[in-house]
Design a protein around this motif. Structure first.
Motif, PDB file in Angstrom:
ATOM      1  N   ALA A 310       0.834  -1.208   0.000  1.00  8.98           N
ATOM      2  CA  ALA A 310       0.000   0.000   0.000  1.00  8.98           C
ATOM      3  C   ALA A 310       0.863   1.250   0.000  1.00  8.98           C
ATOM      4  O   ALA A 310       0.568   2.228  -0.697  1.00  8.98           O
ATOM      5  N   SER A 311       1.963   1.208   0.757  1.00 12.75           N
ATOM      6  CA  SER A 311       2.866   2.358   0.825  1.00 12.75           C
ATOM      7  C   SER A 311       3.466   2.669  -0.538  1.00 12.75           C
ATOM      8  O   SER A 311       3.606   3.836  -0.916  1.00 12.75           O
ATOM      9  N   ARG A 312       3.823   1.622  -1.300  1.00 17.73           N
ATOM     10  CA  ARG A 312       4.386   1.833  -2.643  1.00 17.73           C
ATOM     11  C   ARG A 312       3.362   2.484  -3.571  1.00 17.73           C
ATOM     12  O   ARG A 312       3.701   3.349  -4.387  1.00 17.73           O
ATOM     13  N   LEU A 313       2.109   2.084  -3.443  1.00 13.69           N
ATOM     14  CA  LEU A 313       1.057   2.704  -4.260  1.00 13.69           C
ATOM     15  C   LEU A 313       0.816   4.148  -3.835  1.00 13.69           C
ATOM     16  O   LEU A 313       0.647   5.034  -4.678  1.00 13.69           O
ATOM     17  N   PHE A 314       0.812   4.383  -2.528  1.00 15.77           N
ATOM     18  CA  PHE A 314       0.619   5.750  -2.044  1.00 15.77           C
ATOM     19  C   PHE A 314       1.774   6.649  -2.490  1.00 15.77           C
ATOM     20  O   PHE A 314       1.577   7.844  -2.734  1.00 15.77           O
ATOM     21  N   GLU A 315       2.965   6.065  -2.596  1.00 18.97           N
ATOM     22  CA  GLU A 315       4.119   6.840  -3.061  1.00 18.97           C
ATOM     23  C   GLU A 315       3.906   7.327  -4.490  1.00 18.97           C
ATOM     24  O   GLU A 315       4.219   8.471  -4.830  1.00 18.97           O
ATOM     25  N   VAL A 316       3.373   6.443  -5.339  1.00 12.37           N
ATOM     26  CA  VAL A 316       3.072   6.826  -6.721  1.00 12.37           C
ATOM     27  C   VAL A 316       2.016   7.928  -6.745  1.00 12.37           C
ATOM     28  O   VAL A 316       2.131   8.915  -7.485  1.00 12.37           O
ATOM     29  N   ILE A 317       0.993   7.778  -5.905  1.00  8.61           N
ATOM     30  CA  ILE A 317      -0.109   8.753  -5.876  1.00  8.61           C
ATOM     31  C   ILE A 317       0.372  10.103  -5.343  1.00  8.61           C
ATOM     32  O   ILE A 317       0.096  11.157  -5.926  1.00  8.61           O
ATOM     33  N   ASP A 318       1.131  10.057  -4.242  1.00  6.89           N
ATOM     34  CA  ASP A 318       1.530  11.301  -3.584  1.00  6.89           C
ATOM     35  C   ASP A 318       2.595  12.073  -4.353  1.00  6.89           C
ATOM     36  O   ASP A 318       2.699  13.295  -4.217  1.00  6.89           O
ATOM     37  N   SER A 319       3.401  11.353  -5.150  1.00  7.27           N
ATOM     38  CA  SER A 319       4.479  12.029  -5.877  1.00  7.27           C
ATOM     39  C   SER A 319       3.980  12.732  -7.136  1.00  7.27           C
ATOM     40  O   SER A 319       4.705  13.525  -7.740  1.00  7.27           O
ATOM     41  N   ALA A 320       2.738  12.445  -7.533  1.00  2.00           N
ATOM     42  CA  ALA A 320       2.181  13.086  -8.729  1.00  2.00           C
ATOM     43  C   ALA A 320       1.591  14.437  -8.364  1.00  2.00           C
ATOM     44  O   ALA A 320       1.093  14.627  -7.250  1.00  2.00           O
ATOM     45  N   PRO A 321       1.644  15.390  -9.283  1.00  2.08           N
ATOM     46  CA  PRO A 321       0.989  16.683  -9.010  1.00  2.08           C
ATOM     47  C   PRO A 321      -0.512  16.494  -8.845  1.00  2.08           C
ATOM     48  O   PRO A 321      -1.114  15.628  -9.498  1.00  2.08           O
ATOM     49  N   ALA A 322      -1.090  17.263  -7.949  1.00  2.00           N
ATOM     50  CA  ALA A 322      -2.528  17.133  -7.678  1.00  2.00           C
ATOM     51  C   ALA A 322      -3.356  17.423  -8.919  1.00  2.00           C
ATOM     52  O   ALA A 322      -4.369  16.780  -9.183  1.00  2.00           O
ATOM     53  N   GLU A 323      -2.916  18.404  -9.704  1.00  2.00           N
ATOM     54  CA  GLU A 323      -3.607  18.770 -10.934  1.00  2.00           C
ATOM     55  C   GLU A 323      -2.587  18.898 -12.060  1.00  2.00           C
ATOM     56  O   GLU A 323      -1.432  19.273 -11.825  1.00  2.00           O
ATOM     57  N   VAL A 324      -3.006  18.583 -13.271  1.00  2.00           N
ATOM     58  CA  VAL A 324      -2.119  18.721 -14.423  1.00  2.00           C
ATOM     59  C   VAL A 324      -1.907  20.189 -14.753  1.00  2.00           C
ATOM     60  O   VAL A 324      -0.805  20.606 -15.133  1.00  2.00           O
ATOM     61  N   ASP A 325      -2.944  20.976 -14.592  1.00  2.00           N
ATOM     62  CA  ASP A 325      -2.890  22.397 -14.942  1.00  2.00           C
ATOM     63  C   ASP A 325      -2.959  23.265 -13.690  1.00  2.00           C
ATOM     64  O   ASP A 325      -3.631  22.905 -12.714  1.00  2.00           O
ATOM     65  N   PRO A 326      -2.288  24.417 -13.692  1.00  2.00           N
ATOM     66  CA  PRO A 326      -2.412  25.362 -12.577  1.00  2.00           C
ATOM     67  C   PRO A 326      -3.807  25.986 -12.568  1.00  2.00           C
ATOM     68  O   PRO A 326      -4.512  25.960 -13.583  1.00  2.00           O
ATOM     69  N   PRO A 327      -4.228  26.552 -11.429  1.00  2.00           N
ATOM     70  CA  PRO A 327      -5.591  27.121 -11.333  1.00  2.00           C
ATOM     71  C   PRO A 327      -5.860  28.233 -12.344  1.00  2.00           C
ATOM     72  O   PRO A 327      -6.999  28.427 -12.761  1.00  2.00           O
ATOM     73  N   ASP A 328      -4.806  28.971 -12.716  1.00  2.00           N
ATOM     74  CA  ASP A 328      -5.010  30.107 -13.632  1.00  2.00           C
ATOM     75  C   ASP A 328      -4.714  29.750 -15.094  1.00  2.00           C
ATOM     76  O   ASP A 328      -4.479  30.636 -15.923  1.00  2.00           O
ATOM     77  N   ALA A 329      -4.735  28.451 -15.415  1.00  2.00           N
ATOM     78  CA  ALA A 329      -4.469  28.032 -16.798  1.00  2.00           C
ATOM     79  C   ALA A 329      -5.558  28.553 -17.736  1.00  2.00           C
ATOM     80  O   ALA A 329      -6.727  28.677 -17.356  1.00  2.00           O
ATOM     81  N   VAL A 330      -5.139  28.850 -18.971  1.00  2.00           N
ATOM     82  CA  VAL A 330      -6.070  29.460 -19.935  1.00  2.00           C
ATOM     83  C   VAL A 330      -6.218  28.589 -21.174  1.00  2.00           C
ATOM     84  O   VAL A 330      -5.395  27.711 -21.451  1.00  2.00           O
ATOM     85  N   GLU A 331      -7.295  28.855 -21.910  1.00  2.00           N
ATOM     86  CA  GLU A 331      -7.523  28.214 -23.201  1.00  2.00           C
ATOM     87  C   GLU A 331      -6.900  29.082 -24.296  1.00  2.00           C
ATOM     88  O   GLU A 331      -6.946  30.309 -24.227  1.00  2.00           O
ATOM     89  N   LEU A 332      -6.302  28.420 -25.284  1.00  2.00           N
ATOM     90  CA  LEU A 332      -5.802  29.158 -26.445  1.00  2.00           C
ATOM     91  C   LEU A 332      -6.933  29.286 -27.453  1.00  2.00           C
ATOM     92  O   LEU A 332      -7.417  28.296 -27.990  1.00  2.00           O
ATOM     93  N   LYS A 333      -7.351  30.518 -27.693  1.00  2.00           N
ATOM     94  CA  LYS A 333      -8.428  30.741 -28.658  1.00  2.00           C
ATOM     95  C   LYS A 333      -7.833  31.276 -29.958  1.00  2.00           C
ATOM     96  O   LYS A 333      -6.994  32.161 -29.952  1.00  2.00           O
ATOM     97  N   ASN A 334      -8.281  30.685 -31.058  1.00  2.00           N
ATOM     98  CA  ASN A 334      -7.769  31.062 -32.381  1.00  2.00           C
ATOM     99  C   ASN A 334      -6.233  31.076 -32.419  1.00  2.00           C
ATOM    100  O   ASN A 334      -5.607  32.106 -32.685  1.00  2.00           O
TER     101      ASN A 334
END
Length: 579
Positions: A310-334
């Motif tokens: 379980a600890s090895r699995l939690f290590e994989v989970i905890d070492s990953a960023p909580a979100e792929v994008d930052p809160p202020d990420a934007v969409e590229l339009k056109n």
């Protein structure tokens, strides 16, 4: 110890929404233990109250009660097992999903320093171990402890001296089984690891059988396999030796204890301090406790290993960023397709610095060839634009927006990266092309395939777009795999195309055809092509030459050819290193 309790608490939190099943299952296991523990008492009553007194109707009544208790025990066994397994599977399902999602969120650097086999093992083997722990080991631990307590309670009520013999026996058997588990578990871990090594050698040998035969190195490969196979053989023999030594010892201890009970119990019966039924109950209790005592030793040894999984699995989970994008990420339009590197520095986890203060501007619609000697940082540019890696200093911008501030979904629609060896999944051609857009219509898929110049080939196949191409696209040629990857990328209609050495693995004829088709494919797009092949020059209106993580030449092919620098040298040699 506190860390183990913390891991256990976190693991049990995955039982959310199914904790009632888990608790109810444990309660039923307690009932199962009690019904097993009460049977020797019923046998005692049948003997003392019926058989020895000649009251056979009493014996028959208790026989029927024993049968009823046995039926209830079977019902409790089924109910407890079903509920605990259901709760365990629910918990592990969510744990496995969390681990898999975390793997998807990890940056490329994580995969550079982590073996894929380790991740597969954590998703499969570790979760399977946790399933067994929550469903079987916990059940056996609770069952064994409660059954032993119930048995000791009734034994004390009958005879304290014989109960003392039972207590000593229990202590010795648990110690033996715990020692056995502690000694044999590491060996079985090595057996599992060595089995994986043999599987790896076998897989590599089968996958590379053409190369092995071409080089006539069958004997060398057989020698390597033989060495690993001998190691597995030795480990299994060692495990068997320990099992033979410790496996039957508990039965010897139990047999000795029962012999002692029979002797002292017989003397007590003759002294009228113990009845025949009570002695029979004692002996039955010892037989009843044989399996729980053996299982208890294994369970105690397995708890820590399950928590480690379980600890090895939690290590994989905890070492990953909580979100792929930052809160202020934007969409590229056109999106227009403008790219800029501002003072970009990058050092890989190995310590190798690949980019040193790179500054570069690329206009919308430019088609650029990035060339240079191996290890100069060419492919790294593409991976930074695609945000597979992030610079330790500086910025990479698309349309004047830092790629780290662009939503990943938006970036992937704008920027399409095609690696040197595109991965083709063991699915249909339709699914492979529509990978990034599963809901794409058939018309969209065909249009992308036509632009990539692969539609005619697909249409000629008996099953057309539903043709399954095998693992890694083994049934396709190198050029066909490249075109499938192009169609996959073009389906999203990206403004920026990143091609990492697209012709390096192609023969001259296939290369010429692909280069000719790329002229139309790249029309109106910003394109960066990493290559050392001269044929790629025909596609571009600008060439960038890199050496040691920096740009040393930048200009049109004609300008650089006349300049007499590295690009001119490349033209004279037919490519870097003669390519």
């Amino acid at each position: 110890m506190s860390n183990s309790l913390k891991q256990l608490k976190r693991l049990l939190s995955y039982l959310r929404d199914n904790e009632l099943y888990f608790i109810t299952g444990l309660a039923i296991v307690l009932l199962m233990s009690y019904t097993n523990g009460i049977i020797p008492v019923l046998i005692r009553e049948a003997i003392d109250g019926g058989i020895t007194t000649g009251e056979y109707h009493v014996a028959v009544r208790y026989a029927l009660i024993v049968l009823l208790v046995a039926v209830l025990n079977g019902v409790f066994s089924f109910g407890g097992r079903y509920l605990l397994v259901k709760a365990a599977q629910y918990a592990v399902y969510h744990l496995r999903m969390d681990a898999f999602r975390a793997i998807q969120r990890h940056q490329m650097e994580f995969f550079d320093k982590t073996y894929s086999g380790q991740l597969i093992s954590r998703i499969t083997n570790d979760t399977e171990r946790i399933t067994r722990f929550l469903s079987f080991r916990v059940r056996m631990f609770v069952y064994s402890i409660f059954l032993i307590l119930v048995s000791l309670y009734y034994m004390i009520m009958m005879n304290v001296t014989l109960t003392g013999v039972a207590l000593v026996t229990i202590a010795v058997v648990v110690a033996l089984n715990t020692t056995y588990a502690r000694k044999v578990r590491p060996i079985y871990d090595k057996v599992r690891h060595q089995t994986g090594v043999i599987a790896s050698v076998s897989t590599g040998s089968i996958a590379g059988v053409k190369t092995i035969k071409a080089l006539s190195v069958e004997e060398n490969i057989q020698g390597k396999f033989s060495k690993e196979n001998e190691e597995l053989y030795s480990l299994n023999v060692e495990a068997t030796k320990i099992t033979a030594l410790y496996g039957n010892a508990p039965f010897l201890i139990m047999g000795t204890a029962m012999s002692a009970m029979l002797y002292y119990g017989g003397r007590a019966i003759m002294a009228n301090t113990l009845t025949v039924g009570e002695l029979t109950a004692f002996l039955t209790y010892m037989l009843t406790m044989t399996w729980p005592l053996r299982a208890l030793g294994f369970t105690i040894g397995d708890i820590q290993r399950s928590l480690a999984a379980a600890s090895r699995l939690f290590e994989v989970i905890d070492s990953a960023p909580a979100e792929v994008d930052p809160p202020d990420a934007v969409e590229l339009k056109n999106p227009r397709g403008k790219i800029e590197f501002r003072n970009v520095h990058l050092t890989y986890h190995t310590g190798k610095t690949v980019l040193k203060g790179l500054n570069l501007k690329i206009k919308p619609g430019e088609r650029i060839l990035i060339t240079g000697p191996p290890g100069s940082g060419k492919s790294t540019l593409l991976k930074l634009i695609a945000r597979f890696y992030e610079p330790e200093r500086g910025q990479v911008l698309v349309d004047d927006v830092d790629v780290r501030k662009i939503k990943t979904s938006s970036l992937r629609k704008t920027v399409a990266y095609i690696p040197q060896e595109p991965f083709i999944f063991n699915r249909s051609l339709r699914e492979n092309i529509a990978l990034a857009k599963p809901d794409a219509s058939m018309e969209e898929i065909i249009r992308a395939a036509k632009i990539a110049k692969i539609h005619d080939f697909i249409a000629s196949l008996p099953e057309g777009y539903e043709t399954v191409v095998g693992e890694k696209g083994v049934t396709l040629s190198g050029g066909q795999r490249q075109r499938i990857a192009l169609a996959r990328a073009l389906l999203l209609e990206p403004r920026i195309l990143l091609l990492d050495d697209p012709v390096s693995n192609l023969d001259a004829e296939t290369e010429e055809k692909l280069v000719g088709d790329l002229k139309d494919i790249l029309e109106g797009k910003t394109a960066l092509i990493v290559s050392q092949r001269l044929s790629m020059v025909k596609l571009t209106d600008r060439v960038i030459v890199m050496v040691d993580g920096g740009v040393v030449e930048d200009g049109s092919p004609e300008e650089l050819a006349k300049k007499g620098g590295l690009f001119s040298e490349m033209l004279g040699r037919g490519g870097w290193s003669g390519q």
